[in-house]
Scaffold this motif. Structure first.
Motif, PDB file in Angstrom:
ATOM      1  N   LEU A 258      21.261 -25.585  -1.869  1.00  0.00           N
ATOM      2  CA  LEU A 258      20.884 -24.283  -1.912  1.00  0.00           C
ATOM      3  C   LEU A 258      19.777 -24.078  -0.769  1.00  0.00           C
ATOM      4  O   LEU A 258      19.690 -22.787  -0.429  1.00  0.00           O
ATOM      5  CB  LEU A 258      20.490 -23.880  -3.173  1.00  0.00           C
ATOM      6  CG  LEU A 258      21.289 -23.846  -4.292  1.00  0.00           C
ATOM      7  CD1 LEU A 258      20.480 -23.376  -5.729  1.00  0.00           C
ATOM      8  CD2 LEU A 258      22.469 -22.906  -4.292  1.00  0.00           C
ATOM      9  N   ASP A 265      24.104 -15.280   0.099  1.00  0.00           N
ATOM     10  CA  ASP A 265      24.928 -14.723  -1.173  1.00  0.00           C
ATOM     11  C   ASP A 265      26.324 -14.899  -1.354  1.00  0.00           C
ATOM     12  O   ASP A 265      26.917 -15.345  -2.370  1.00  0.00           O
ATOM     13  CB  ASP A 265      24.061 -13.569  -1.848  1.00  0.00           C
ATOM     14  CG  ASP A 265      22.753 -13.698  -2.182  1.00  0.00           C
ATOM     15  OD1 ASP A 265      22.174 -14.925  -2.154  1.00  0.00           O
ATOM     16  OD2 ASP A 265      22.011 -12.732  -2.385  1.00  0.00           O
ATOM     17  N   LEU A 268      27.542 -18.442  -1.257  1.00  0.00           N
ATOM     18  CA  LEU A 268      27.511 -19.141  -2.252  1.00  0.00           C
ATOM     19  C   LEU A 268      28.643 -18.877  -3.490  1.00  0.00           C
ATOM     20  O   LEU A 268      29.352 -19.625  -4.028  1.00  0.00           O
ATOM     21  CB  LEU A 268      26.122 -18.845  -2.890  1.00  0.00           C
ATOM     22  CG  LEU A 268      25.663 -19.435  -4.286  1.00  0.00           C
ATOM     23  CD1 LEU A 268      25.791 -21.072  -4.064  1.00  0.00           C
ATOM     24  CD2 LEU A 268      24.462 -19.044  -4.484  1.00  0.00           C
ATOM     25  N   LEU A 283      24.424 -29.190  -8.140  1.00  0.00           N
ATOM     26  CA  LEU A 283      23.144 -28.742  -7.687  1.00  0.00           C
ATOM     27  C   LEU A 283      21.797 -29.341  -7.977  1.00  0.00           C
ATOM     28  O   LEU A 283      21.367 -29.354  -8.802  1.00  0.00           O
ATOM     29  CB  LEU A 283      22.863 -27.028  -8.218  1.00  0.00           C
ATOM     30  CG  LEU A 283      24.038 -26.146  -8.263  1.00  0.00           C
ATOM     31  CD1 LEU A 283      23.342 -24.604  -8.839  1.00  0.00           C
ATOM     32  CD2 LEU A 283      24.401 -25.900  -6.991  1.00  0.00           C
ATOM     33  N   VAL A 305      19.763 -17.293   0.587  1.00  0.00           N
ATOM     34  CA  VAL A 305      20.144 -17.260  -0.788  1.00  0.00           C
ATOM     35  C   VAL A 305      19.056 -16.510  -1.476  1.00  0.00           C
ATOM     36  O   VAL A 305      17.747 -17.272  -1.519  1.00  0.00           O
ATOM     37  CB  VAL A 305      20.684 -18.456  -1.645  1.00  0.00           C
ATOM     38  CG1 VAL A 305      20.934 -18.211  -2.950  1.00  0.00           C
ATOM     39  CG2 VAL A 305      21.896 -18.865  -0.518  1.00  0.00           C
ATOM     40  N   LEU A 310      21.864 -15.917  -6.650  1.00  0.00           N
ATOM     41  CA  LEU A 310      22.203 -17.276  -7.395  1.00  0.00           C
ATOM     42  C   LEU A 310      22.439 -16.874  -8.924  1.00  0.00           C
ATOM     43  O   LEU A 310      23.673 -17.614  -9.280  1.00  0.00           O
ATOM     44  CB  LEU A 310      20.956 -18.281  -7.382  1.00  0.00           C
ATOM     45  CG  LEU A 310      21.172 -19.615  -8.300  1.00  0.00           C
ATOM     46  CD1 LEU A 310      22.356 -20.071  -7.638  1.00  0.00           C
ATOM     47  CD2 LEU A 310      19.922 -20.377  -8.376  1.00  0.00           C
TER      48      LEU A 310
END
Length: 419
Positions: A258, A265, A268, A283, A305, A310
Motif C-alpha cells: 500500500l 485509490d 488499488l 497486505l 492511497v 482503502l
C-alpha cells in the motif's frame, strides 16, 4: 531546320551520354519501385505475422519456450540473461541464470514450418507500468502455416504452467496488472509452520468453509469475500503460514504494497478486482501504511492511497467478489477500528511468542524424537523468556550438529518476560 537541330544533338557526345545515363537511372528506379512493390505484395500474400507486446502474458512464455522447448530448435545470434535470485527462509540463497532470445532476428522450425522471430526494443518508449523499455516479439511464417500460431502459443502456455506445477506463484503489482515476482516457490507443507495449538486448524477450517460455500453466500445476499488479520510479534510466522496455507489450498499469493509510490485509490480498486484466479491477496504490515485515520485521509506515505479509498476497495460498492484478503501487522493497537471491523476483517488470530508446544515441535523437527529428556531441558531453559519462532529456527540451524550445545546455550536467546 528541325532536322538540322536533331542532327546536331545526335552528334553531341555529352548529350548522348547524359540521355543514356538518364534512361538507365529511370529504368533502375522503375525496377526498384516494381521490386519493392512486388516484394510487399508477395509478403502480404505469402507471409503472415503475429505481434506479441511485452505487456501481454504470452510474451515471457514465448521467449522461455523458444529457449527450452524440446519440440523446436531456435537459432539465436543474440541472447539475453534472466537472473532469478531467491532467498530461503533459513537464510541461504539460490541464483539461477536463464538465457532467452535477445533483441534481433531469430529463426526456428516448428512442426515442419520455418518461423522468423524479431524481438525489438523501443529505447525511446517506456512501459508506464514498470518503467521498462517497451518490447515486441513478432513471429512471421508462411500464410499457409498460420494455423500453427495457436498451437505454438498453447505449447508455450503449457510449458510455463509445468514450471509452476506443485509451486506457489508470488504476484506483485506492476501498474494496473499483476505479474509473477521471481521464480515460483516450492509449496511448503502446512505442518511445517508450527503455531500455537489450534491456530492453524481454526484458520484452515474457516478458509475451507468460505471456499466451499459460495452458493450459501449468494443465496443470502452476503458479499462473497473474506478478510483475515494475523497480528503479533515479529518473527512469529505470520507470512510463513500464509505461504504454507496457499500451497496447501493450491492457491497463489498476490502481495500488495500500500506504500508503493504512485498507487492510487482507483488502481488499488482495480488490482483487488482483477487478482489472478485462485489467489490470496496479502497486505503485509498494514500498520505501516495507515496507523490512524487522521493522518491517512490525506496521504499514504509514498503512495496516494487514502484511508477512505482503502475502505471502499475492501467492501465498498465497487469492491470485488470471490476474494480472500490476509492482513498482517506487528502493532494491532495502531490500526483504526474502522479498518478491522467485521465485514472487512472476519477472523483475527494472534501470533505470539513461542509456546512450549511450538518449542517442543521445533526441537524434535531438527533433532528427532530420540532424546526426550534433552528436549524437555530445552523447554525448561526457555521458561520465563520471550522468544520468537524465527529466533528459535536460527538457533537450531546454528547448532544443528549438536543438540546438547543448543540446550546449553538456550539462555542466550530471547529476552526475559515482563513480570
Amino acid at each position: 531546320m528541325t532536322e538540322t537541330i536533331l542532327a546536331a544533338f545526335e552528334g553531341n557526345p555529352y548529350f548522348t551520354a547524359g540521355f543514356g545515363l538518364f534512361g538507365v537511372g529511370t529504368a533502375l528506379a522503375l525496377f526498384r519501385s516494381s521490386f519493392v512493390h512486388g516484394a510487399r505484395l508477395a509478403r502480404s500474400r505469402l507471409l503472415v505475422s503475429l505481434e506479441i507486446p511485452s505487456k501481454d502474458k504470452a510474451y515471457p512464455w514465448v521467449l522461455h519456450w523458444m529457449s527450452t522447448s524440446p519440440t523446436t530448435k531456435a537459432w539465436s545470434p543474440t541472447l539475453s540473461v534472466q537472473t532469478q535470485h531467491t532467498r530461503h527462509d533459513n537464510g541461504s540463497t539460490k541464483t539461477e541464470f536463464g538465457l532467452v532470445a535477445g533483441p534481433g532476428t531469430h529463426v526456428f522450425r516448428f512442426r515442419g514450418a520455418w518461423f522468423m522471430v524479431e524481438r525489438t526494443r523501443e529505447r525511446q518508449m517506456l512501459d508506464l507500468s514498470n518503467a521498462a523499455p517497451w518490447e515486441t516479439v513478432t513471429l512471421t511464417t508462411l500464410s499457409r502455416d498460420r494455423k500453427l500460431f495457436p498451437q505454438l502459443l498453447e505449447e508455450a502456455r503449457v510449458l510455463a504452467l509445468e514450471k509452476e506445477e506443485g509451486k506457489t506463484v508470488i504476484y506483485s503489482s506492476y501498474g494496473p496488472d499483476w505479474r509473477p515476482f521471481g521464480q515460483p516457490r516450492r509449496r511448503r507443507p502446512l505442518d511445517s509452520v508450527l503455531l500455537a495449538e489450534g491456530v492453524s486448524e481454526r484458520i484452515l477450517k474457516d478458509v475451507r468453509g468460505f471456499i466451499d460455500n459460495g452458493s450459501w453466500y449468494y443465496d443470502r445476499g452476503i458479499p462473497y469475500r473474506r478478510g483475515y488479520l494475523l497480528y503479533g510479534v515479529p518473527g512469529s510466522g505470520k507470512t510463513s503460514f500464509i505461504l504454507a496455507l496457499a500451497g496447501h489450498l493450491e492457491y497463489n499469493i498476490c502481495v500488495l504494497n500500500l506504500a508503493e509510490r504512485g498507487l492510487t485509490d482507483d488502481r488499488l480498486n482495480h488490482l483487488l478486482s482483477h487478482a489472478p484466479h485462485r489467489s490470496l491477496i496479502l497486505l503485509e504490515d498494514i500498520d505501516a501504511a495507515f496507523s490512524k485515520r487522521a493522518q491517512s485521509d490525506k496521504q499514504g506515505f509514498a503512495s496516494m492511497v487514502t484511508f477512505s479509498g482503502l475502505l471502499n476497495a475492501l467492501d465498498g460498492v465497487a469492491s470485488s467478489e470471490e476474494r480472500i484478503i490476509f492482513m498482517t501487522t506487528n502493532h494491532v493497537s495502531q490500526l483504526d477500528p474502522a479498518l478491522i471491523r467485521p465485514g472487512r476483517v472476519d477472523l483475527r488470530e494472534e501470533f505470539g511468542w513461542a509456546t512450549p508446544h511450538q518449542i517442543r515441535g521445533m526441537f524434535r523437527r531438527f533433532f528427532g524424537d530420540s532424546d526426550v529428556e534433552l528436549c524437555e531441558k530445552f523447554v525448561k531453559a526457555l521458561q520465563g523468556r520471550h522468544v520468537s519462532t524465527a529466533v528459535l529456527q536460527g538457533h537450531f540451524v546454528e547448532y544443528r550438529d549438536s543438540p546438547k550445545l543448543a540446550v546449553e546455550r538456550a539462555i542466550q536467546i530471547g529476552s526475559p518476560a515482563s513480570p
